[in-house]
Design a protein around this motif. Sequence first.
Motif, mmCIF file in Angstrom:
data_model
loop_
_atom_site.group_PDB
_atom_site.id
_atom_site.type_symbol
_atom_site.label_atom_id
_atom_site.label_comp_id
_atom_site.label_asym_id
_atom_site.label_seq_id
_atom_site.Cartn_x
_atom_site.Cartn_y
_atom_site.Cartn_z
ATOM 1 N N THR A 1 -21.153 -1.419 -0.632
ATOM 2 C CA THR A 1 -21.812 -0.120 -0.710
ATOM 3 C C THR A 1 -20.876 0.852 -1.419
ATOM 4 O OG1 THR A 1 -20.907 0.702 1.375
ATOM 5 C CG2 THR A 1 -22.967 -0.564 1.481
ATOM 6 N N VAL A 2 -21.407 1.997 -1.769
ATOM 7 C CA VAL A 2 -20.589 3.012 -2.430
ATOM 8 C C VAL A 2 -19.417 3.423 -1.535
ATOM 9 C CG1 VAL A 2 -20.582 5.426 -3.191
ATOM 10 C CG2 VAL A 2 -22.417 3.884 -3.920
ATOM 11 N N ALA A 3 -19.687 3.644 -0.257
ATOM 12 C CA ALA A 3 -18.620 4.041 0.665
ATOM 13 C C ALA A 3 -17.550 2.964 0.775
ATOM 14 C CB ALA A 3 -19.206 4.350 2.044
ATOM 15 N N GLU A 4 -17.971 1.697 0.849
ATOM 16 C CA GLU A 4 -17.004 0.599 0.947
ATOM 17 C C GLU A 4 -16.166 0.486 -0.315
ATOM 18 O OE1 GLU A 4 -19.633 -2.332 3.871
ATOM 19 O OE2 GLU A 4 -19.816 -2.471 1.684
ATOM 20 N N GLN A 5 -16.794 0.653 -1.473
ATOM 21 C CA GLN A 5 -16.064 0.563 -2.729
ATOM 22 C C GLN A 5 -15.016 1.668 -2.835
ATOM 23 O OE1 GLN A 5 -16.993 -1.732 -5.967
ATOM 24 N NE2 GLN A 5 -14.874 -1.418 -5.384
ATOM 25 N N LEU A 6 -15.376 2.872 -2.417
ATOM 26 C CA LEU A 6 -14.439 3.987 -2.450
ATOM 27 C C LEU A 6 -13.278 3.775 -1.488
ATOM 28 C CD1 LEU A 6 -17.011 6.900 -2.650
ATOM 29 C CD2 LEU A 6 -15.337 6.328 -4.414
ATOM 30 N N ARG A 7 -13.564 3.301 -0.302
ATOM 31 C CA ARG A 7 -12.489 3.050 0.667
ATOM 32 C C ARG A 7 -11.556 1.955 0.174
ATOM 33 N NH1 ARG A 7 -16.589 3.778 4.681
ATOM 34 N NH2 ARG A 7 -16.882 1.522 4.822
ATOM 35 N N GLU A 8 -12.131 0.920 -0.444
ATOM 36 C CA GLU A 8 -11.295 -0.156 -0.972
ATOM 37 C C GLU A 8 -10.381 0.367 -2.088
ATOM 38 O OE1 GLU A 8 -12.611 -3.456 -3.851
ATOM 39 O OE2 GLU A 8 -12.640 -4.434 -1.880
ATOM 40 N N GLY A 9 -10.959 1.191 -2.984
ATOM 41 C CA GLY A 9 -10.146 1.762 -4.050
ATOM 42 C C GLY A 9 -9.023 2.629 -3.521
ATOM 43 N N ALA A 10 -9.310 3.423 -2.508
ATOM 44 C CA ALA A 10 -8.277 4.277 -1.918
ATOM 45 C C ALA A 10 -7.207 3.445 -1.224
ATOM 46 C CB ALA A 10 -8.922 5.248 -0.932
ATOM 47 N N LEU A 11 -7.625 2.383 -0.534
ATOM 48 C CA LEU A 11 -6.672 1.516 0.156
ATOM 49 C C LEU A 11 -5.735 0.827 -0.830
ATOM 50 C CD1 LEU A 11 -5.694 0.140 2.769
ATOM 51 C CD2 LEU A 11 -7.449 -1.614 2.396
ATOM 52 N N LEU A 12 -6.294 0.292 -1.907
ATOM 53 C CA LEU A 12 -5.464 -0.386 -2.904
ATOM 54 C C LEU A 12 -4.501 0.588 -3.570
ATOM 55 C CD1 LEU A 12 -8.111 -2.744 -4.537
ATOM 56 C CD2 LEU A 12 -6.228 -3.384 -3.024
ATOM 57 N N GLN A 13 -4.988 1.784 -3.859
ATOM 58 C CA GLN A 13 -4.111 2.775 -4.500
ATOM 59 C C GLN A 13 -2.968 3.148 -3.562
ATOM 60 O OE1 GLN A 13 -3.491 6.272 -3.914
ATOM 61 N NE2 GLN A 13 -2.092 6.192 -5.666
ATOM 62 N N ARG A 14 -3.257 3.339 -2.294
ATOM 63 C CA ARG A 14 -2.217 3.700 -1.333
ATOM 64 C C ARG A 14 -1.242 2.546 -1.138
ATOM 65 N NH1 ARG A 14 -4.469 4.973 4.385
ATOM 66 N NH2 ARG A 14 -4.473 2.689 4.498
ATOM 67 N N ARG A 15 -1.788 1.332 -1.141
ATOM 68 C CA ARG A 15 -0.945 0.156 -0.895
ATOM 69 C C ARG A 15 0.029 -0.092 -2.030
ATOM 70 N NH1 ARG A 15 2.125 -3.157 -0.890
ATOM 71 N NH2 ARG A 15 2.151 -5.265 -0.009
ATOM 72 N N TYR A 16 -0.435 0.057 -3.271
ATOM 73 C CA TYR A 16 0.397 -0.337 -4.403
ATOM 74 C C TYR A 16 1.039 0.835 -5.134
ATOM 75 C CZ TYR A 16 -1.660 -4.927 -3.734
ATOM 76 O OH TYR A 16 -2.049 -6.125 -3.189
ATOM 77 N N ASP A 17 0.457 1.995 -5.075
ATOM 78 C CA ASP A 17 0.963 3.116 -5.857
ATOM 79 C C ASP A 17 1.464 4.289 -5.013
ATOM 80 O OD1 ASP A 17 0.341 1.854 -8.256
ATOM 81 O OD2 ASP A 17 -1.737 2.523 -8.154
ATOM 82 N N GLY A 18 1.071 4.334 -3.751
ATOM 83 C CA GLY A 18 1.448 5.472 -2.926
ATOM 84 C C GLY A 18 2.870 5.341 -2.398
ATOM 85 N N PRO A 19 3.429 6.446 -1.938
ATOM 86 C CA PRO A 19 4.778 6.401 -1.368
ATOM 87 C C PRO A 19 4.789 5.618 -0.063
ATOM 88 C CG PRO A 19 3.788 8.565 -1.043
ATOM 89 C CD PRO A 19 2.863 7.803 -1.947
ATOM 90 N N VAL A 20 5.896 4.945 0.219
ATOM 91 C CA VAL A 20 6.003 4.123 1.418
ATOM 92 C C VAL A 20 5.834 4.974 2.669
ATOM 93 C CG1 VAL A 20 7.541 2.637 2.749
ATOM 94 C CG2 VAL A 20 7.467 2.434 0.255
ATOM 95 N N ARG A 21 6.355 6.196 2.640
ATOM 96 C CA ARG A 21 6.269 7.039 3.832
ATOM 97 C C ARG A 21 4.820 7.344 4.229
ATOM 98 N NH1 ARG A 21 8.010 10.380 -0.275
ATOM 99 N NH2 ARG A 21 6.625 12.137 -0.799
ATOM 100 N N ALA A 22 3.886 7.257 3.251
ATOM 101 C CA ALA A 22 2.486 7.516 3.575
ATOM 102 C C ALA A 22 1.931 6.460 4.515
ATOM 103 C CB ALA A 22 1.655 7.557 2.297
#
Length: 312
Positions: free
Chosen positions: A99-120
Motif C-alpha cells: 500500500t502507499v503507507a507501507e511503501q512510504l514506511r519502507e522508504g523511510a526505514l531504509l533511509q534511516r538504516r543506511y543513510d541516517g546518523p547512528v544516534r537516530a
Amino acid sequence: MDSPHGAAVKAEDFGVKGPRGWVFRGIGIDAAPGSLIAVEGPSGSGRTCMLLALTGRMKPTEGHAEIGRHRLPKNMAAVRRIAALGPVSGVNDLDQALTVAEQLREGALLQRRYDGPVRALLRPRGERRASTAARIDAALAAAGLDVATLPKGPRTSVRDLERLESVRMSVAIALLGAPRLLALDDLDLKLSDAERAEAWDLLRSLAARGTTVLAVCSEAPSDATVLRTGPAAEPAAAPAADPAAGSAVVPRPMDSKVTWGVQDAAPQDSDGNADTDADTDAGADSTAAAHDSHDPHDTKGDDDALAEARRA
C-alpha cells in the motif's frame, strides 16, 4: 560554491563506452546548485546511462565530472551519498504489492538504516515514529502528493496509482534523504500534456527550494539546462567526422546552457557488455541500472551498458 541544499553539476568530455561503441560521449555542462537539468533525447540514446553516470551509479570511461565537490569517477560512493534517484525503471521500482503507507514506511526505514546518523537509531521508539511521520509528511508535501485524496487514502495499493501519482510517490521517497541532487528517468513517459506540465512544475518547485534536479525526458522545457543525447544535426560549416574516431564531431552551440553528447556511429561488434564497472564501495546503493528500452528500436549498445551496470 554549493548552496546548503543543491549540488553543482559540472562535466567535461564525459562519456561511457563499451565493446559495442559509445553509449554517450562529449558531454559538457556547468550547472549551478538548484538548477533544473533536462537530459533530452530519443529512447535508447544513452539517456538513462548518463543519469546513472552523473549520480555515481555507472562508471564513466572518458572525461570527468564533479557533483558538488566530488569528482567522478574517483569519488562515486561520495556522489551516491548526496544524489537520490526518483523513478528509474528496473532500479528502484515501487513495490506493486504494497500500500502507499507501507511503501512510504519502507522508504523511510531504509533511509534511516543506511543513510541516517547512528544516534537516530538509539532514540526512544515513540520519538523515532514521530520523526519518521514528520519526514514523510514533509516529503509528500514537497512532492505534491495528498494521500488523503487517493481512492483508499494511505491504504491505496501502489498498483492502483496513476502514472503522475506514481512519479510523485517516487519523488517523495527520494526526498526522505534530503538529497542535494535528485535524478528521475523517463519523466514524460505515458503522461498527457497537462500531466507533463504538472510534472515539470513539480521539478521547478524542488529546484526553487535549492535541490538540483536532473530529469530524463523526450522534450525539455525552455527554462531547463539541456543535455542532449543521440546523433545531432550539424550546421553546414561543421567539421567533418573523424574516420578514426568513428563518431561525428558536434560543435558546442553558442547558448552555454545547452550542451551536446553524441553516440558513436561506428559499426558495432558482436561482443557483450559495456566497460561500466561500478564502484564496489561497501556503502554503495543497490547499483542496478534500468533498461532504457521502452521503445522497441532501442540501441543494443545502450542495453548492454545497462546490463553490465546491473551485474555490478
